[in-house]
Design a protein around this motif. Structure first.
Motif, PDB file in Angstrom:
ATOM      1  N   ARG A 371       0.835  -1.212   0.000  1.00  0.00           N
ATOM      2  CA  ARG A 371       0.000   0.000   0.000  1.00  0.00           C
ATOM      3  C   ARG A 371       0.868   1.258   0.000  1.00  0.00           C
ATOM      4  O   ARG A 371       2.046   1.195   0.327  1.00  0.00           O
ATOM      5  N   GLU A 372       0.234   2.396  -0.344  1.00  0.00           N
ATOM      6  CA  GLU A 372       0.976   3.659  -0.276  1.00  0.00           C
ATOM      7  C   GLU A 372       1.015   4.142   1.167  1.00  0.00           C
ATOM      8  O   GLU A 372       0.034   3.972   1.905  1.00  0.00           O
ATOM      9  N   HIS A 373       2.128   4.750   1.562  1.00  0.00           N
ATOM     10  CA  HIS A 373       2.226   5.277   2.924  1.00  0.00           C
ATOM     11  C   HIS A 373       2.667   6.735   2.880  1.00  0.00           C
ATOM     12  O   HIS A 373       3.735   7.026   2.342  1.00  0.00           O
ATOM     13  N   HIS A 374       1.848   7.607   3.440  1.00  0.00           N
ATOM     14  CA  HIS A 374       2.246   9.016   3.502  1.00  0.00           C
ATOM     15  C   HIS A 374       2.350   9.478   4.950  1.00  0.00           C
ATOM     16  O   HIS A 374       2.765  10.584   5.225  1.00  0.00           O
ATOM     17  N   ILE A 375       1.896   8.618   5.866  1.00  0.00           N
ATOM     18  CA  ILE A 375       2.021   8.931   7.296  1.00  0.00           C
ATOM     19  C   ILE A 375       3.240   8.179   7.817  1.00  0.00           C
ATOM     20  O   ILE A 375       3.389   6.980   7.575  1.00  0.00           O
ATOM     21  N   LEU A 376       4.101   8.898   8.511  1.00  0.00           N
ATOM     22  CA  LEU A 376       5.354   8.289   8.971  1.00  0.00           C
ATOM     23  C   LEU A 376       5.146   7.432  10.215  1.00  0.00           C
ATOM     24  O   LEU A 376       4.228   7.674  11.003  1.00  0.00           O
ATOM     25  N   ASP A 377       6.044   6.465  10.374  1.00  0.00           N
ATOM     26  CA  ASP A 377       6.050   5.657  11.595  1.00  0.00           C
ATOM     27  C   ASP A 377       6.885   6.347  12.645  1.00  0.00           C
ATOM     28  O   ASP A 377       7.891   6.982  12.310  1.00  0.00           O
ATOM     29  N   ARG A 378       6.491   6.161  13.915  1.00  0.00           N
ATOM     30  CA  ARG A 378       7.466   6.517  14.958  1.00  0.00           C
ATOM     31  C   ARG A 378       8.358   5.291  15.075  1.00  0.00           C
ATOM     32  O   ARG A 378       7.864   4.157  15.080  1.00  0.00           O
ATOM     33  N   PRO A 379       9.696   5.497  15.171  1.00  0.00           N
ATOM     34  CA  PRO A 379      10.602   4.348  15.141  1.00  0.00           C
ATOM     35  C   PRO A 379      10.232   3.240  16.125  1.00  0.00           C
ATOM     36  O   PRO A 379      10.357   2.063  15.808  1.00  0.00           O
ATOM     37  N   ARG A 380       9.710   3.593  17.297  1.00  0.00           N
ATOM     38  CA  ARG A 380       9.382   2.573  18.301  1.00  0.00           C
ATOM     39  C   ARG A 380       8.269   1.640  17.834  1.00  0.00           C
ATOM     40  O   ARG A 380       8.165   0.513  18.283  1.00  0.00           O
ATOM     41  N   ASN A 381       7.403   2.155  16.934  1.00  0.00           N
ATOM     42  CA  ASN A 381       6.287   1.321  16.500  1.00  0.00           C
ATOM     43  C   ASN A 381       6.663   0.359  15.382  1.00  0.00           C
ATOM     44  O   ASN A 381       5.833  -0.398  14.899  1.00  0.00           O
ATOM     45  N   ALA A 382       7.929   0.431  14.918  1.00  0.00           N
ATOM     46  CA  ALA A 382       8.411  -0.544  13.927  1.00  0.00           C
ATOM     47  C   ALA A 382       9.715  -1.127  14.486  1.00  0.00           C
ATOM     48  O   ALA A 382      10.799  -0.857  13.953  1.00  0.00           O
ATOM     49  N   PRO A 383       9.622  -1.906  15.580  1.00  0.00           N
ATOM     50  CA  PRO A 383      10.837  -2.288  16.322  1.00  0.00           C
ATOM     51  C   PRO A 383      11.876  -3.032  15.480  1.00  0.00           C
ATOM     52  O   PRO A 383      13.069  -2.785  15.634  1.00  0.00           O
TER      53      PRO A 383
END
Ligand code: HEM
Ligand code: HEM
Length: 548
Positions: A371-383
């Motif tokens: 999918r397309e992503h335009h909202i960034l992850d906070r690093p902690r939420n993608a361990p």
């Protein structure tokens, strides 16, 4: 264009001439269509976050490099002809040297403003590559490289690699002892490539190293070829940023389908203009104070001398480190020698870079996320991603440390062999430990977020209850904060398709499919996220009697 025509006609109809500026704009619009362009472009919205300035640092330092580089070309002589020095630097009077080295001394001592411009060029190069590394980390840790920005990640990555090469060819130009030592290493590297290495080296240097051609060849590569390609890539990179629109962090009203922020004109233009001068000012101030590459201290290059004082620029310290930690293995076969001590580090260097270059594609394959992503992850939420990035940085740091093994030894009175063994072991152990520790820290931070959502922020105020108990007062979060902390997705891992289909036929599951599912679990499995607080949990706690 239609607006412009109307304006002119209206002004004309009223017998009044349009102001000069408007007439020039009309003239240009008739030929270039600037109104339409500006209407779409100038009102483009850019979200605001301090980390989005990092790309700008790269852009401005690149511009500064080009400006100062042009000035240097006016005085630098890319020639290895031998001359005798008679300039104003007294200790070198009468020394034989190449014209390239002499002109660098002249730039430093006799050309007005020459030394400052040389230093600005060099400092800007260091900042440029540091800026790219940090910008890349921002993009990496926030997942900004995901669809549709994978190609822009590759453009950026190429810029990083080319920037490093351009820096290397640049500091090779003065033909001093540092540059000679660096070029000697590059020659050794090229020669370690099996079968074709020697031929490539002869081709590059026009015969046996160092020959009489390399400065002029590096010069064309340094001022024309590489910067030309880079300029094209930078333009492409920025067009893509514009076209894809900038990503944004989660927040109320922000979705994958909109961009919330300020318009390019006038807000961003003003900010960007000011920021350019800030970057220029800081680099110029550093260059005015701190000496960089004092070529007169090391003297001209002589192939029979190697200076241990010659340290590469920081971005190549890592590759130098790889050579320093590698044992000097060699194998001889049918009269040919394969220098594994150099060839293996070369392969490792290439592999470490390539993995990072293709990472966006690896991640989307593993997670199956298209999918397309335009909202960034906070690093902690993608361990797992964060841990991988930190492991990569650790590897980079260890190799960089190895590049200065002699300096660690002399500055801290250690044995150079112990330092070398320490980095050899850390090279393998460090990234693994960093990976595990980072993942745990991320989980801890997720838990903290959940706690904050449910119980509010710790206010630091201690209250004594009537029955004597001490409690800390927690302040509830605002609706905005609650939204921001709970907006992220928590995707599930891929699952293996059943090995027996609905008709009872056994289907063969490919090995790659199993690997993919296993990796996907490592990204999104049960123990990789702390389930977000649900509305029910939140209500249960907040409707209580303020027990906290
Ligand atoms: C000459 C070097 C570079 C310049 C001038 C440059 C410039 C920029 C600028 C101005 C932006 C928009 C503002 C921002 O997000 O910071 C940007 C975004 C971006 N850059 Fe770079 N960059 C460079 C190198 C790199 C490198 C080395 C990478 C990664 C390997 C990279 C990947 C990206 C990506 C994926 C975006 C889009 C990010 C988003 O929309 O959130 N760039 N770049
Ligand atoms: C990304 C692009 C570039 C990087 C990273 C870079 C980096 C460097 C470095 C580190 C040096 C050694 C400076 C020193 O003596 O201490 C150098 C020298 C030089 N660069 Fe560049 N440069 C770049 C682009 C350019 C461009 C576009 C030009 C010309 C239009 C240029 C012209 C020169 C010249 C003439 C020298 C030799 C003079 C000297 O060493 O003092 N450079 N460059």
């Amino acid at each position: 264009m239609s607006t412009a025509d109307t304006t002119t006609t209206r002004a004309g109809a009223q017998g009044r001439k349009a102001p000069a500026g408007e007439r020039v704009a009309d003239w240009a619009d008739g030929r270039l269509g600037i109104y339409t362009l500006a209407k779409g472009g100038m009102r483009k919205i850019f979200p605001d976050h301090w980390s989005f300035m990092l790309g700008e640092v790269c852009l401005y330092s690149f511009l500064i490099i080009i400006l100062t580089g042009v000035y240097l070309t006016l005085f630098f002589h890319p020639s290895m002809n031998e001359v005798v020095y008679h300039g104003s630097y007294v200790p070198m009077q009468g020394v034989r040297m190449s014209e390239a080295f002499k002109s660098t001394l002249d730039i430093s001592f006799d050309v007005r403003g020459g030394l400052l411009i040389r230093q600005i060029h060099h400092w800007a190069a260091l900042v440029f590559i540091a800026g790219m590394m940090v910008h890349m980390m921002r993009v990496f840790f926030t997942g900004a490289f995901r669809k549709p920005r994978e190609i822009n990640w590759l453009f950026g990555f190429l810029l990083l690699v080319l920037g490093t090469f351009t820096g290397f060819t640049g500091y090779s130009l003065p033909d001093d002892l540092l540059s000679g030592t660096g070029v000697r290493i590059a020659d050794g590297l090229v020669m370690s490539i099996p079968l074709v290495g020697t031929y490539i080296s002869f081709y590059l240097f026009g015969g046996e190293f160092p020959g009489t051609d390399f400065v002029s060849r590096f010069y064309s590569i340094h001022i024309l070829l590489l910067p030309g390609i880079m300029l094209g890539l930078v333009v492409g990179h920025l067009i893509l940023v514009f076209y894809h629109k900038h990503t944004q962090f989660a927040g109320p009203g922000r979705t994958n389908k909109n961009v919330v922020g300020m318009p390019l004109m006038p807000v961003y233009m003003a900010k960007a203009g000011g920021f350019f001068f800030l970057v220029f000012g800081i680099i110029a101030a550093i260059s005015a104070i701190a000496t960089i590459n004092p070529v007169w201290e090391l003297g001209p290059y002589r192939p029979d001398q190697v200076s241990t004082n010659a340290q590469p620029d920081w971005y190549l310290g890592m590759s130098e480190g790889l050579f320093r930690i590698m044992p000097g293995w060699e194998i001889s076969f049918a009269g040919h020698t394969l220098v594994l001590g150099v060839f293996i580090p070369l392969l490792v260097f290439g592999a470490v870079l390539t993995i990072m270059a293709v990472y966006p594609f690896i991640e989307s394959w593993v997670t199956g996320d298209k999918r397309e992503h335009h909202i960034l992850d906070r690093p902690r939420n993608a361990p797992t991603r964060t841990a991988f990035g930190v492991a990569w940085l650790t590897l980079y740091g260890v190799a960089l440390m190895a590049g200065g093994n002699d300096l660690w030894a002399t500055h801290f009175h250690l044995s150079v062999n112990s330092v070398t063994w320490f980095v050899r072991i850390s090279f393998f152990v460090g990234p693994v430990l960093a990976f595990i520790a980072t993942r745990r820290i991320c989980m801890g931070l997720q838990r903290r977020d959940k706690d904050k959502v449910l119980h509010g922020r710790e206010s630091g105020i201690i209250k004594r209850l009537p029955h004597g108990e001490f409690v800390e007062v927690h302040e509830p979060l605002t609706q905005e904060q609650l939204h921001t902390l709970t907006a992220h997705e928590q995707p599930r891992p891929l699952a293996l398709e059943p090995e027996v289909d609905e008709n009872g036929v056994v289907r063969k599951v490919k090995g790659t499919q199993k690997l993919r599912v296993r990796l996907s679990k490592s990204y999104y499995g049960e123990d990789r996220y702390v389930p977000k607080a649900t509305a029910k949990e939140y209500q249960e706690i907040t409707s209580g009697h303020g027990h906290h």
